[in-house]
Design a protein around this motif. Structure first.
Motif, PDB file in Angstrom:
ATOM      1  N   VAL A   1     -20.306  11.092  10.990  1.00 26.90           N
ATOM      2  CA  VAL A   1     -19.717   9.780  10.644  1.00 26.90           C
ATOM      3  C   VAL A   1     -18.246   9.757  11.060  1.00 26.90           C
ATOM      4  O   VAL A   1     -17.577  10.797  11.060  1.00 26.90           O
ATOM      5  CB  VAL A   1     -19.817   9.489   9.126  1.00 26.90           C
ATOM      6  N   ARG A   2     -17.770   8.580  11.435  1.00 29.78           N
ATOM      7  CA  ARG A   2     -16.362   8.439  11.789  1.00 29.78           C
ATOM      8  C   ARG A   2     -15.762   7.273  11.014  1.00 29.78           C
ATOM      9  O   ARG A   2     -16.468   6.319  10.651  1.00 29.78           O
ATOM     10  CB  ARG A   2     -16.204   8.186  13.292  1.00 29.78           C
ATOM     11  N   LEU A   3     -14.503   7.329  10.780  1.00 30.70           N
ATOM     12  CA  LEU A   3     -13.809   6.248  10.066  1.00 30.70           C
ATOM     13  C   LEU A   3     -13.826   5.003  10.926  1.00 30.70           C
ATOM     14  O   LEU A   3     -13.679   5.077  12.138  1.00 30.70           O
ATOM     15  CB  LEU A   3     -12.351   6.674   9.821  1.00 30.70           C
ATOM     16  N   ARG A   4     -14.069   3.862  10.311  1.00 26.54           N
ATOM     17  CA  ARG A   4     -14.027   2.603  11.049  1.00 26.54           C
ATOM     18  C   ARG A   4     -12.616   2.372  11.580  1.00 26.54           C
ATOM     19  O   ARG A   4     -11.642   2.817  10.977  1.00 26.54           O
ATOM     20  CB  ARG A   4     -14.413   1.441  10.133  1.00 26.54           C
ATOM     21  N   VAL A   5     -12.500   1.599  12.651  1.00 18.47           N
ATOM     22  CA  VAL A   5     -11.193   1.325  13.260  1.00 18.47           C
ATOM     23  C   VAL A   5     -10.276   0.621  12.264  1.00 18.47           C
ATOM     24  O   VAL A   5      -9.101   0.958  12.084  1.00 18.47           O
ATOM     25  CB  VAL A   5     -11.359   0.473  14.535  1.00 18.47           C
ATOM     26  N   GLY A   6     -10.897  -0.371  11.555  1.00 20.42           N
ATOM     27  CA  GLY A   6     -10.081  -1.125  10.587  1.00 20.42           C
ATOM     28  C   GLY A   6      -9.505  -0.204   9.525  1.00 20.42           C
ATOM     29  O   GLY A   6      -8.330  -0.283   9.170  1.00 20.42           O
ATOM     30  N   ARG A   7     -10.327   0.718   9.026  1.00 21.95           N
ATOM     31  CA  ARG A   7      -9.870   1.597   7.962  1.00 21.95           C
ATOM     32  C   ARG A   7      -8.810   2.565   8.502  1.00 21.95           C
ATOM     33  O   ARG A   7      -7.848   2.890   7.808  1.00 21.95           O
ATOM     34  CB  ARG A   7     -11.074   2.399   7.416  1.00 21.95           C
ATOM     35  N   ARG A   8      -9.032   2.974   9.772  1.00 20.85           N
ATOM     36  CA  ARG A   8      -8.061   3.888  10.360  1.00 20.85           C
ATOM     37  C   ARG A   8      -6.695   3.197  10.469  1.00 20.85           C
ATOM     38  O   ARG A   8      -5.651   3.759  10.128  1.00 20.85           O
ATOM     39  CB  ARG A   8      -8.537   4.337  11.732  1.00 20.85           C
ATOM     40  N   LEU A   9      -6.767   1.888  10.846  1.00 16.82           N
ATOM     41  CA  LEU A   9      -5.543   1.082  10.947  1.00 16.82           C
ATOM     42  C   LEU A   9      -4.857   0.983   9.576  1.00 16.82           C
ATOM     43  O   LEU A   9      -3.651   1.171   9.424  1.00 16.82           O
ATOM     44  CB  LEU A   9      -5.934  -0.303  11.454  1.00 16.82           C
ATOM     45  N   PHE A  10      -5.713   0.702   8.597  1.00 17.37           N
ATOM     46  CA  PHE A  10      -5.181   0.545   7.232  1.00 17.37           C
ATOM     47  C   PHE A  10      -4.526   1.843   6.764  1.00 17.37           C
ATOM     48  O   PHE A  10      -3.426   1.844   6.210  1.00 17.37           O
ATOM     49  CB  PHE A  10      -6.321   0.147   6.297  1.00 17.37           C
ATOM     50  N   ASN A  11      -5.239   2.974   7.019  1.00 18.18           N
ATOM     51  CA  ASN A  11      -4.689   4.268   6.613  1.00 18.18           C
ATOM     52  C   ASN A  11      -3.350   4.529   7.291  1.00 18.18           C
ATOM     53  O   ASN A  11      -2.419   5.044   6.677  1.00 18.18           O
ATOM     54  CB  ASN A  11      -5.657   5.396   6.965  1.00 18.18           C
ATOM     55  N   HIS A  12      -3.280   4.156   8.570  1.00 15.99           N
ATOM     56  CA  HIS A  12      -2.051   4.363   9.307  1.00 15.99           C
ATOM     57  C   HIS A  12      -0.887   3.619   8.659  1.00 15.99           C
ATOM     58  O   HIS A  12       0.180   4.170   8.402  1.00 15.99           O
ATOM     59  CB  HIS A  12      -2.246   3.899  10.756  1.00 15.99           C
ATOM     60  N   PHE A  13      -1.169   2.319   8.335  1.00 10.36           N
ATOM     61  CA  PHE A  13      -0.104   1.524   7.697  1.00 10.36           C
ATOM     62  C   PHE A  13       0.242   2.077   6.313  1.00 10.36           C
ATOM     63  O   PHE A  13       1.408   2.105   5.896  1.00 10.36           O
ATOM     64  CB  PHE A  13      -0.519   0.058   7.599  1.00 10.36           C
ATOM     65  N   ALA A  14      -0.792   2.509   5.635  1.00  8.87           N
ATOM     66  CA  ALA A  14      -0.550   3.074   4.290  1.00  8.87           C
ATOM     67  C   ALA A  14       0.351   4.302   4.372  1.00  8.87           C
ATOM     68  O   ALA A  14       1.266   4.469   3.562  1.00  8.87           O
ATOM     69  CB  ALA A  14      -1.877   3.433   3.629  1.00  8.87           C
ATOM     70  N   HIS A  15       0.083   5.140   5.400  1.00 11.91           N
ATOM     71  CA  HIS A  15       0.943   6.322   5.579  1.00 11.91           C
ATOM     72  C   HIS A  15       2.373   5.932   5.905  1.00 11.91           C
ATOM     73  O   HIS A  15       3.316   6.458   5.318  1.00 11.91           O
ATOM     74  CB  HIS A  15       0.396   7.202   6.721  1.00 11.91           C
ATOM     75  N   LEU A  16       2.490   4.914   6.807  1.00 14.88           N
ATOM     76  CA  LEU A  16       3.837   4.439   7.166  1.00 14.88           C
ATOM     77  C   LEU A  16       4.586   4.001   5.920  1.00 14.88           C
ATOM     78  O   LEU A  16       5.753   4.323   5.707  1.00 14.88           O
ATOM     79  CB  LEU A  16       3.740   3.276   8.157  1.00 14.88           C
ATOM     80  N   ARG A  17       3.848   3.226   5.109  1.00 10.78           N
ATOM     81  CA  ARG A  17       4.478   2.665   3.902  1.00 10.78           C
ATOM     82  C   ARG A  17       4.881   3.800   2.945  1.00 10.78           C
ATOM     83  O   ARG A  17       5.955   3.782   2.356  1.00 10.78           O
ATOM     84  CB  ARG A  17       3.500   1.726   3.203  1.00 10.78           C
ATOM     85  N   ARG A  18       3.978   4.779   2.809  1.00  9.07           N
ATOM     86  CA  ARG A  18       4.262   5.867   1.894  1.00  9.07           C
ATOM     87  C   ARG A  18       5.476   6.687   2.376  1.00  9.07           C
ATOM     88  O   ARG A  18       6.328   7.069   1.605  1.00  9.07           O
ATOM     89  CB  ARG A  18       3.042   6.780   1.766  1.00  9.07           C
ATOM     90  N   ASN A  19       5.506   6.908   3.681  1.00 14.33           N
ATOM     91  CA  ASN A  19       6.604   7.710   4.222  1.00 14.33           C
ATOM     92  C   ASN A  19       7.934   6.965   4.263  1.00 14.33           C
ATOM     93  O   ASN A  19       8.980   7.576   4.440  1.00 14.33           O
ATOM     94  CB  ASN A  19       6.270   8.212   5.627  1.00 14.33           C
ATOM     95  N   ALA A  20       7.843   5.605   4.175  1.00  6.51           N
ATOM     96  CA  ALA A  20       9.080   4.820   4.244  1.00  6.51           C
ATOM     97  C   ALA A  20       9.956   5.058   3.024  1.00  6.51           C
ATOM     98  O   ALA A  20      11.130   4.729   3.014  1.00  6.51           O
ATOM     99  CB  ALA A  20       8.742   3.345   4.371  1.00  6.51           C
ATOM    100  N   ARG A  21       9.404   5.576   2.009  1.00  3.83           N
ATOM    101  CA  ARG A  21      10.174   5.721   0.770  1.00  3.83           C
ATOM    102  C   ARG A  21      11.182   6.850   0.880  1.00  3.83           C
ATOM    103  O   ARG A  21      10.817   7.901   1.377  1.00  3.83           O
ATOM    104  CB  ARG A  21       9.213   6.024  -0.386  1.00  3.83           C
TER     105      ARG A  21
END
Lengths: 696, 89
Positions: free
Chosen positions: B69-89
């Protein structure tokens, strides 16, 4: 066994013997065998066992029929109240239950759906997705899928059971079974549906709530008050008993052991800090002495402010004969215990701000004296308030106020009464010392002597309210002050009880009289101070040193009426809530007292009418009798006629005095026609209305 | 009124229907990314194994590390943004 004074003394030998405890050697002056040598560091002794309070085998309620009946009716009443309370509210309860049952149905369904979908697995799946962990996700996903399948089957079974069971129940079962099941189900669903902590049924009785005291709170309070230190060695607070509810059920109490070197005084001084540390009001904290050690005391924390609750009506309202030789009920202390005051051989000083119940407190004790027919009462009220007037029914001597009345000049009455008292006291000592020993064993008045008319030495009670007025009368005060000081010092031992109330315990008169005032004040043995303005005023009333012992009546709240500190009556210094006897009660009691006295044949003095005729004259009637057809008469002519026709009573009356006496009774001074002039005088018709008004 | 309503409905339908469909599709895809964040791996068709082109030997799929199984593209995108947001702090 003589000691040769001329021989040189061998001190060392003597000391050695003393330490040895052996028999004294001859030749020394230690001829007497001494006690055995004391053990160093003290010795353990057996702790005295306090008798454990024993509970009744048969409860008091079951011992008598009236008590049982009262208990049954009280319990029944309580239940009836609860039943009525809930019966009235039952429709509201039903509506609430229905609503919450509906809500509960939805809640239960939602809960089961969440259960079916294995909600807790969702967060794991999301976590795996966040970490792009496919293996984990697959594992969780497969697991939850199979769980979901099984749980779905269970739910289908449940739905099928409901779908079949409910119509079957409605159709086949008797209606009451259906209703019962529906009610039970509704109640269950309502339990689910009601908000957490919410109540469908409200309480019929409001339970009293109080702060539960535990050892941690007490320790916190004591350490915060600086009475010990939690870490420093030897500075810890210890408990001498377990924390317990007190027997009256109104508070918690515990015995506290302070560190060595700290004592009761420190605890009393830190009472406010302890109250703060316990997080209760100052008035709820009581610290009392424990007789076993000075560093030990009893801390009692009341559930609510005990002084704010009144003590109730006086038991004297039963109007039964009292006995002055027994202690008089005075009020309740902070623990709700009855405080009794031994009046015999005592003198009581009552002091307070005005309007704090000073007169009521003094009157309460005077009423106790009044109900004992063998007590001769003298009531002198310097204020002239209505509170004391009814004592004219029983008092041997009375004087109200300072203003001239038709009974004469009250100041004269006071002087005469005090002179008579002094003579009586001196005569008493004479008589007592001449009585045979078998009649009078201690050289003191006894109950039998006092009650035997043969000896004519009844117990006397002198009640003075606002006595500071008698020290402020100028010339007349000199003699009054001297008499009062003599009497308060000497008279109590002759069986004369003094009850004196004042609102000004200092700063009266000047020079000699000021000294005599202080002398008089300080010679009272028992002090009762209701609320005062400051701690020094409290000390003046309670006696010097009261403040440093922790007794300060200025800390009493203005809202406490009739609450005061009683000092000197016993070992304890309780804060007393005095019983209430208001004007109506006092009148009722005094009427009964007069009856008792009439029956005992002890009504005497002014109450029995044995006064100088002039003082008992009816001035209005006398004045009315002077009229011979005139409509009005001038004061001069009225005075002249009174002096002429009733010389035994009005020999030296003047126009001014008769005018003052009649105007004091509410008669107007008007112009009257007389011999062609119109001097000031009085009209007959006004006298008539005044008589009517008085007689009504 | 009825005639007016008919024309209005028609004009609305023309522009709104594709928009609504698009919105629904997006929402559906977002929901899918949340409920089923993984999809079958296209490379190994969910088996987790692939064959090497030369020797035809099986080995774990490189795309999905053998998960299938592989992560859907949308979820991968979401995870990417989530990481960006988390690291922005």
């Amino acid at each position: 066994m003589s000691i040769d004074e001329n021989r040189p003394r061998d001190w060392d030998a003597g000391l050695a013997e003393l330490l040895d405890g052996g028999q004294p050697a001859t030749g020394t002056h230690f001829d007497v065998p001494l006690d055995e040598r004391p053990q160093r560091g003290g010795m353990p002794v057996e702790q005295p066992d306090p008798p454990a309070p024993q509970r009744d085998i048969i409860p008091a309620v079951l011992r008598s029929w009236p008590a049982l009946r009262a208990e049954i009716s009280a319990t029944g009443g309580r239940w009836a109240h609860v039943a009525g309370f809930h019966a009235v509210r039952s429709p509201w309860y039903a509506g609430k239950t229905g609503f919450y049952a509906l809500l509960g149905g939805f809640k239960l369904a939602g809960r089961q759906l969440r259960w079916w979908w294995v909600d807790e697995a969702r967060s794991l799946e999301q976590h795996a997705a966040d970490n792009a962990d496919g293996t984990m996700w697959l594992k969780v996903h497969r697991e939850s899928k199979s769980t979901r399948t099984f749980r779905g089957l269970v739910l289908i079974g449940e739905a099928a059971a409901l779908l079949v069971g409910v119509p079957l129940m409605v159709a086949a079962a008797p209606w009451y079974a259906t209703a019962g099941v529906a009610i039970l189900a509704g109640l269950g669903l309502a339990q689910v549906g009601k908000p957490a902590g919410g109540q469908i049924v409200s309480r019929a009785q409001v339970a009293a709530r109080f702060r539960k005291l535990n050892p941690d709170i007490v320790l916190r309070a004591y350490y915060a008050a600086g009475l010990g230190h939690p870490e420093r060695p030897g500075q810890q607070i210890a408990f001498g008993s377990t924390m317990a509810r007190d027997p009256s059920g109104t508070g918690s109490q515990v015995v506290i052991d302070l560190p060595y070197g700290k004592g009761l005084d420190d605890a009393i001084k830190a009472r406010d800090k302890i109250a703060s540390g316990l997080d209760v009001a100052l008035s709820q904290v009581f610290i009392s002495r424990d007789p076993s050690s000075h560093r030990r005391h009893v801390l009692w924390v009341a559930d609510r402010d005990p002084l704010a609750v009144g003590a109730g009506r006086t038991p004297l309202l039963r109007c039964l004969q009292t006995d002055i030789w027994k202690p008089a009920p005075f009020g309740l202390d902070e623990r709700g215990r009855l405080v009794e005051l031994d009046l015999m051989w005592n003198s009581l000083l009552v002091g307070a701000f005005p309007r704090q119940g000073k007169t009521f407190a003094a009157r309460l004790l005077a009423l106790y004296g009044a109900l004992d027919p063998y007590v001769k009462l003298t009531v002198l009220d310097g204020g002239g308030k209505p509170d004391w007037r009814k004592f004219s029914l029983v008092a041997d001597r009375y004087a109200f106020g300072l203003a001239m009345t038709r009974d004469g000049d009250p100041v004269e009455t006071v002087l005469e009464a005090l002179r008579e008292l002094k003579d009586d006291v001196q005569a008493r000592y004479e008589k007592l010392s001449r009585l045979p020993v078998d009649v009078c064993p201690d050289g003191k008045l006894t109950r039998d002597i006092a009650r035997n008319p043969k000896y004519d030495m009844p117990v006397r009670m002198v009640v003075m309210d606002e006595f500071q007025e008698y020290f402020d009368l100028g010339e007349a005060s000199k003699e009054i002050a001297a008499l009062l000081v003599y009497l308060v010092k000497v008279a109590p031992a002759a069986g004369v009880i003094f009850i004196d109330a004042t609102q000004r315990p200092s700063g009266i008169g000047n020079g000699q009289i000021a000294t005599q005032f202080i002398n008089f004040r300080d010679n009272h043995q028992v002090r009762f101070s209701l609320r005062t303005g400051s701690y020094n005023m409290s000390d003046l009333v309670l006696g010097a040193g009261a403040y440093s012992e922790g007794y300060d009546s200025s800390t009493l709240l203005p809202s406490y009426k009739g609450v005061g500190i009683l000092r000197g009556a016993s070992d304890e210094t309780p804060t007393v809530r005095t019983h209430l006897a208001d004007a109506d009660d006092a009148e009722k009691i005094l009427k009964a007292a007069r009856l008792i006295r009439e029956r005992a044949g002890t009504l005497s003095g002014m109450a029995a009418g044995e006064t100088v005729a002039r003082q008992r004259r009816d001035v209005l009637a006398d004045a009315a009798a002077m009229f011979t057809g005139e409509a009005g008469m001038s004061w001069q002519r009225l005075a002249a006629r009174l002096a002429e026709r009733l010389p035994e009573h009005y020999a030296d009356i003047t126009a001014e005095t008769i005018s003052a006496q009649l105007r004091a009774l509410g008669l107007p001074s008007v112009n009257v026609k007389e011999d062609g002039r119109s001097p000031k005088g009085v009209k007959l018709i006004d006298i008539g209305t005044a008589i009517q008004r008085r007689d009504r | 009124m009825p005639s007016l309503a008919a024309t209005a409905t028609q004009t609305i339908t023309l522009t709104a229907l594709p928009t609504a469909a698009l919105v629904l599709l997006t929402l559906g895809y977002i929901g899918l990314c949340w409920l089923l964040p993984f999809r079958r791996c296209q490379n190994c068709t969910g088996t987790g194994w692939t064959r090497t082109p030369l020797l035809r030997r099986t080995r774990p799929c490189r795309r999905c590390n053998g998960d299938g199984v592989r992560l859907r593209v949308g979820r991968r995108l979401f995870n990417h943004f989530a990481h960006l947001r988390r690291n922005a702090r």
